[in-house]
Enzyme design. Sequence first.
Site, short mmCIF file in Angstrom:
data_model
loop_
_atom_site.label_atom_id
_atom_site.label_comp_id
_atom_site.label_asym_id
_atom_site.label_seq_id
_atom_site.Cartn_x
_atom_site.Cartn_y
_atom_site.Cartn_z
N THR A 28 0.82 -1.21 0.00
CA THR A 28 0.00 0.00 0.00
C THR A 28 0.86 1.26 0.00
OG1 THR A 28 -0.26 -0.19 2.40
CG2 THR A 28 -2.04 -1.06 1.03
N ARG A 36 -8.97 -6.46 -1.10
CA ARG A 36 -9.83 -7.33 -0.31
C ARG A 36 -10.08 -6.82 1.11
NH1 ARG A 36 -6.67 -11.28 -2.97
NH2 ARG A 36 -7.88 -12.69 -4.30
N ASP A 106 2.13 -8.11 -7.75
CA ASP A 106 2.72 -6.88 -8.27
C ASP A 106 4.19 -6.97 -8.65
OD1 ASP A 106 4.06 -6.67 -5.72
OD2 ASP A 106 2.27 -5.68 -4.90
N HIS A 123 -0.40 -16.33 -6.02
CA HIS A 123 -1.51 -15.95 -6.89
C HIS A 123 -1.03 -15.52 -8.28
CE1 HIS A 123 -3.75 -15.06 -2.90
NE2 HIS A 123 -3.87 -16.32 -3.26
#
Length: 252
Positions: A28, A36, A106, A123
């Site tokens: 962040t 989420r 990312d 993921h």
Amino acid sequence: MTGTDHDPAAGPPRRPLVAILSGAGISTDSGIPDYRGPNGLWRRDPEAEKLVTYDAYMADPEIRRRSWRMRLDSPAFRARPNAAHEAVARLERSGAPVRVITQNVDGLHQLAGMPERKVLELHGTARAVTCTRCRARSSMARALERVAAGEADPPCLVCGGILKSATVMFGQRLDPQVLGTALGLAKAAEVFLAVGTTLQVHPAASLAGIAAEHGARLVIVNADPTPYDEIADEVVREPIGSALPRLLTDLG
């Protein structure tokens, strides 16, 4: 182990294996939103979840077009590693045995300097695309160039099939080999840090419990409570960008 405990003739003391499970909270500070979390995009706009749901994506060309527009505007491709990513890479460069298991797509751990082979992407990655028909894999940057040039739903250049990001969409299973390696790391780790993750999305969340069961020192660094706080050896609520560099410096 202190200096008086170690026999110099035996060589340098062995450093503990450190496994770091990272979630959205570690990114962040790089400008990537938490999709989420309590205020995440998927909660605020349930329709947006369809853009990353496999069945909807495959069935509806309009969903795919919207998904490509979302990717084109995504801050993830402009983001740079922050102090937390850099601290992890710095610990690895110091010679400590470090492995990252990330729920993020990312690629910021690698951009910070972590070797590819030491990062497990549970993921997948948003920095590549894959064909759903022939499985050809190519660069996301190149696909986005095609979208920017006017191809609203660019097909595979090899076979004409549907392209998607090389991420695990809702409705898809995690790669069993990647998950198996992550489980092995959780069992082998002597220090296990869960950073910026709510530890609510399984099977990734269970890795913290598995590590603790196998004797690892469990440290949780997250703004909000997690289901594993009670079994953690240490819970840190401080901002990740300052807390993680401090914790990893102590390990180094």
